[in-house]
Design an enzyme around this catalytic site. Structure first.
Site: not given
Ligand SMILES: NC(=O)c1ccc[n+]([C@@H]2O[C@H](COP(=O)([O-])OP(=O)(O)OC[C@H]3O[C@@H](n4cnc5c(N)ncnc54)[C@H](OP(=O)(O)O)[C@@H]3O)[C@@H](O)[C@H]2O)c1
Length: 358
Positions: A99, A128, A223, A245, A252, A325
């Site tokens: 970013r 977000c 951020k 949180r 959010h 979010n």
């Molecule tokens: N949640 C939000 O509101 C939000 C908002 C903005 C940005 N983000 C960002 O988006 C990202 C994901 O967030 P999330 O909330 O969706 O997390 P999450 O629910 O924990 O999902 C993580 C995802 O990443 C995959 N993953 C983990 N390690 C990996 C690797 N080594 N190689 C390939 N894939 C891998 C996981 O696959 P497996 O199922 O195979 O483990 C899963 O699909 C984070 O960086 C977070 O900061 C999240």
């Protein structure tokens, strides 16, 4: 001919919403590929009623991909996004890794789609909590200028991923069904998976999102400060955040105080927000109308209400900003960036690779 779009992190909280957004996208789609870690290989997910097998994310997985939507943690983006660019894809990255990189535009399409025009293969999607604040404040900045922003967030647990949602539901069950005192609920993830101590979120509010930095603000708070300046292209805007949180699953909420540079009449501010793309004015206190997280879930817009003048500062204004979010804060903003890239003729391979291959 349509595009081949890859979703990296397809099994996650954001990735599953990206799949939904792609089901409804205006992008011409030829093929959708779903990638995650080796743990998910063999599983399938559904896209438009079709079962698609999950593939492992590897250096060579991006051949033939036009657009890669990354949402699998900063480490995965750091390692694999440059390989996706090398293979000819444009990457839209949801993590914080790129970013602040000067070669990477940080984009909220309603606010600064123009920043994508000189992209070098990677476009970053902001945090977000920053995105929804930008949608609400940009119409004010455009007309009256912004001197300072003080924001306190009330952030949903889905912002910390699928495991944080499970932890919250587990704690609620322990407390309500098993009668466990909230102080003794099982906590292994929140406030931050990477920190030493963990505290219950059920029946609680935790003033920590992500780790603390050297200045006693958290990374989440910093951020909001840094991303606002980059998106609004103005380092002079003063931004301080307190990120909290709360035990809400999705949506959010933010209490935002701003000081404009020129005096801004409240009725004109409301009109400017109501007319801004992606923003919805929900502000009728006589009828108890104001934005609420439960109403924002599943919607792509940012809802703004409780807009009122500060009691002392002449140019001070308070407001309440709410958005989903997982949608505008992540999946929708990413797919919207992809749609903007298409509309602007920017879905094309990058000739010179400026990102390090690890
Ligand atoms: N949640 C939000 O509101 C939000 C908002 C903005 C940005 N983000 C960002 O988006 C990202 C994901 O967030 P999330 O909330 O969706 O997390 P999450 O629910 O924990 O999902 C993580 C995802 O990443 C995959 N993953 C983990 N390690 C990996 C690797 N080594 N190689 C390939 N894939 C891998 C996981 O696959 P497996 O199922 O195979 O483990 C899963 O699909 C984070 O960086 C977070 O900061 C999240």
């Amino acid at each position: 001919m349509g595009y081949t779009v890859a979703v990296v992190g397809a099994t996650g909280a954001v990735g599953t919403q990206m799949i939904k957004m792609l089901e409804e996208t205006t992008l011409p789609l030829d093929k959708v590929r779903l990638l995650a870690s080796a743990r998910s290989v063999g599983k399938t997910l559904t896209f438009k009623g079709q079962e698609i097998e999950i593939e492992e994310t590897t250096e060579t997985a991006f051949e033939g991909v036009d657009i890669a939507l990354f949402s699998a943690g900063g480490g995965t983006s750091a390692k694999f996004a440059p390989y996706a660019v090398k293979a000819g894809a444009v990457v839209v990255d949801n993590t914080s890794y790129f970013r602040q990189n000067p070669d990477v535009p940080l984009v909220v399409p309603e606010v600064n789609a123009h920043a994508m025009d000189a992209h070098k293969g990677i476009i970053a999607c902001p945090n977000c909590s920053t995105i929804q604040m930008m949608v609400a404040l940009e119409p004010i900045r455009q007309r009256w200028g912004l001197d300072r922003i003080i924001v306190s967030t009330y952030q949903a647990v889905s912002g910390a991923g699928a495991t944080a949602i499970q932890e919250t539901l587990g704690q609620l069950h322990e407390a309500v069904v098993d009668g466990v005192d909230p102080k003794h609920l099982t906590a292994k993830i929140l406030p931050s998976g990477g920190d030493k101590k963990h505290y219950p979120i059920a029946f609680n509010a935790l003033p920590q999102i992500d780790l603390f930095t050297d200045n006693d603000y958290t990374y989440e708070e910093m951020k909001m400060t840094k991303e606002t300046k980059k998106i609004m292209e103005d380092d002079a805007i003063k931004v301080s955040a307190t990120c909290v949180r709360v035990p809400v699953l999705s949506g959010h909420s933010e209490s935002v105080y701003i000081e404009t540079i020129d005096p801004a009449p409240i009725s004109d501010v409301k009109e400017a927000i109501a007319n801004f793309p992606g923003a919805v004015l929900e502000d009728d206190v006589a009828n108890q109308i104001y934005p609420q997280a439960i109403n924002a879930v599943g919607r792509r817009e940012t809802f703004v209400g409780r807009i009122r003048k500060d009691l002392d500062a002449e140019n001070g204004i308070h407001m309440w900003i709410v958005s989903d979010n997982l949608l505008k804060g992540a999946a929708w903003n990413s797919v919207q960036i992809a749609e903007s890239l298409h509309e602007r003729g920017l879905v094309r391979p990058t000739k010179e690779l400026v990102f390090e291959l690890k």
